[in-house]
Design a protein around this motif. Structure first.
Motif, PDB file in Angstrom:
ATOM      1  N   ARG A 176       1.504  -1.410   0.209  1.00  0.00           N
ATOM      2  CA  ARG A 176      -0.023   0.500  -0.172  1.00  0.00           C
ATOM      3  C   ARG A 176       1.063   1.409  -0.393  1.00  0.00           C
ATOM      4  O   ARG A 176       1.291   1.791   0.759  1.00  0.00           O
ATOM      5  CB  ARG A 176      -0.666  -0.224   1.360  1.00  0.00           C
ATOM      6  N   LEU A 207       1.786   5.023  -0.591  1.00  0.00           N
ATOM      7  CA  LEU A 207       1.436   6.487  -1.148  1.00  0.00           C
ATOM      8  C   LEU A 207       2.883   6.900  -2.142  1.00  0.00           C
ATOM      9  O   LEU A 207       3.419   7.140  -1.972  1.00  0.00           O
ATOM     10  CB  LEU A 207       1.691   7.568   0.128  1.00  0.00           C
ATOM     11  N   ALA A 260      -1.542   3.002  -2.955  1.00  0.00           N
ATOM     12  CA  ALA A 260      -2.241   3.128  -2.094  1.00  0.00           C
ATOM     13  C   ALA A 260      -3.305   4.454  -2.684  1.00  0.00           C
ATOM     14  O   ALA A 260      -4.724   4.831  -2.255  1.00  0.00           O
ATOM     15  CB  ALA A 260      -2.288   3.742  -0.839  1.00  0.00           C
ATOM     16  N   GLU A 261      -2.554   5.430  -2.602  1.00  0.00           N
ATOM     17  CA  GLU A 261      -2.936   6.631  -3.106  1.00  0.00           C
ATOM     18  C   GLU A 261      -1.900   7.992  -3.790  1.00  0.00           C
ATOM     19  O   GLU A 261      -0.370   7.725  -3.100  1.00  0.00           O
ATOM     20  CB  GLU A 261      -3.472   6.965  -2.445  1.00  0.00           C
ATOM     21  N   HIS A 270       0.164  11.228  -4.359  1.00  0.00           N
ATOM     22  CA  HIS A 270       0.129  12.355  -3.251  1.00  0.00           C
ATOM     23  C   HIS A 270       0.728  13.160  -4.649  1.00  0.00           C
ATOM     24  O   HIS A 270       1.991  13.497  -3.646  1.00  0.00           O
ATOM     25  CB  HIS A 270       0.040  12.053  -2.343  1.00  0.00           C
ATOM     26  N   ARG A 289      -2.451  12.060   4.772  1.00  0.00           N
ATOM     27  CA  ARG A 289      -2.960  11.002   4.093  1.00  0.00           C
ATOM     28  C   ARG A 289      -2.116   9.356   3.800  1.00  0.00           C
ATOM     29  O   ARG A 289      -2.734   8.979   3.762  1.00  0.00           O
ATOM     30  CB  ARG A 289      -2.497  11.572   2.577  1.00  0.00           C
ATOM     31  N   GLU A 349      -4.219   8.058   7.196  1.00  0.00           N
ATOM     32  CA  GLU A 349      -5.602   8.099   6.644  1.00  0.00           C
ATOM     33  C   GLU A 349      -6.173   6.650   5.145  1.00  0.00           C
ATOM     34  O   GLU A 349      -6.387   5.708   5.274  1.00  0.00           O
ATOM     35  CB  GLU A 349      -6.427   9.026   5.962  1.00  0.00           C
ATOM     36  N   ALA A 350      -5.124   6.212   4.972  1.00  0.00           N
ATOM     37  CA  ALA A 350      -4.710   5.603   4.125  1.00  0.00           C
ATOM     38  C   ALA A 350      -4.207   4.327   3.980  1.00  0.00           C
ATOM     39  O   ALA A 350      -4.199   3.098   3.563  1.00  0.00           O
ATOM     40  CB  ALA A 350      -3.922   6.256   1.762  1.00  0.00           C
TER      41      ALA A 350
END
Length: 353
Positions: free
Chosen positions: A35, A37, A60-61, A63, A81, A84-85
């Motif tokens: 996961r 970022l 995961a996300e 940014h 973030r 949270e992710a």
């Protein structure tokens, strides 16, 4: 004279090759990350998306919010973030801004970093973090912020504009130059730093002449890798102190500021650092390293005036005051008169005396 030194080898994996970006999935798997970022600047968001597409669900996300000098508020948002992710690692794509933001996340969360540099900043090879708040830049060292894996692909630097390539390379060269007279420079670090200077100084004119020259890009990135390694292994001195103040106080562009300041600091320090001077003379093929680097950068189109980069003329005293506020290593004592003369020359963009 007998040798007396301490050399500490820092952990980390380097993958260097044309096309190395295609190995990113296996490097992420090697670290067991699921996961990520993915940190970049807004301008590099498309590249980050392209590089991470093969990772699929391991992202995961994204940014894409990194900015120069890593403002505290930007760092706090990225840390939030990541939590949270449910991120288990950070993938940084870009230059010092992206890698610096990933380091800010790692500093607070302990997440491992995979770095994919697209400039010659060298930050990816150091345990040094930096944050800017209230018009001041704060830096420190923390082993948690040293990337676990760095993937160097010279093809990713081809789109770096020639002008920025030159200043980014000069920024890296500054790391090596100061490492050579650092109080904790070991024989191994000195060898790496000197070869870094040689490689960068030879590669930058070729990169400027033909930005698509992959051999030149490889040589420059190799030099940047060594420069970052030297930076991470030693204590930086007056040059980096001044550049951190100038960037944090006046928001001057990072690489361009290093380029404009370096020749003036070397002119001041090298007479007190004969071994460093000899190493630079040999690496650059000149008897006057400070003047040589000034001409090299200027002739390749770099702006050598801090005033043109955005420093106000009345800012000299602010810089002098901050420079004396905290002690730092330097080959020779520096007086207020020294600093005012150095800053005046750099402000005007005149060649070092």
């Amino acid at each position: 004279m007998s040798l007396d030194f301490v050399h500490e080898t820092r952990p980390g994996r380097v993958v260097f090759a044309v096309g190395a970006r295609h190995r990113l999935p296996e490097e992420v798997d090697r670290l067991g990350l699921r996961r990520l970022l993915v940190v970049s600047t807004p301008e590099q968001a498309a590249l980050a998306a392209e590089l991470t597409a093969p990772l699929g669900g391991r992202v995961a996300e994204p940014h894409p919010h990194a900015t120069m000098h890593v403002p505290v508020a930007v760092a706090e948002r990225a840390v939030a973030r990541a939590r949270e992710a449910g991120a288990d690692g950070c993938l940084a794509v870009g230059g010092g801004s992206a890698i610096g933001l990933a380091k800010a996340v790692a500093k607070e969360t302990g997440l491992p970093i995979v770095a994919v540099p697209t400039t010659y900043a060298g930050s990816e090879m150091t345990p040094i973090w930096g944050l800017t708040g209230a018009d001041r830049k704060t830096t420190g060292r923390d082993p948690r912020v040293l990337p676990s894996t760095v993937v160097y692909d010279p093809e990713l630097t081809v789109t770096l504009p020639p002008g920025l390539s030159v200043t980014s390379g000069m920024n890296a060269l500054a790391h090596s130059a100061e490492a050579l007279y650092a109080p904790d420079c070991s024989p191994v670090t000195a060898l790496a730093a000197a070869d870094s200077v040689r490689a960068l100084a030879a590669a930058l004119p070729r990169v400027a002449a033909d930005p698509g020259d992959l051999e030149a890009r490889s040589d420059a990135l190799y030099g940047a890798w060594l420069a970052g390694t030297a930076l991470g292994s030693t204590t930086m001195s007056l040059h980096h102190k001044l550049c951190h103040i100038l960037g944090g106080t006046f928001d001057l562009p990072h690489a361009q500021t290093h380029t404009a300041v370096l020749p003036h600091v070397l002119a001041l320090n090298l007479p007190a650092a004969p071994r460093a001077r000899a190493a630079l003379e040999h690496a650059l093929g000149t008897e006057n390293p400070a003047a040589h680097l000034f001409r090299l950068a200027r002739d390749l189109g770099a702006e050598m005036s801090l005033k043109a980069l955005g420093m106000p003329e009345d800012g000299v005293e602010t810089v002098v005051t901050q420079a004396f506020a905290a002690p730092y290593a330097n080959p020779r004592p520096v007086t207020g008169t020294d600093l005012r003369r150095l800053l005046a020359d750099a402000l005007a963009g005149t060649a070092p005396a």
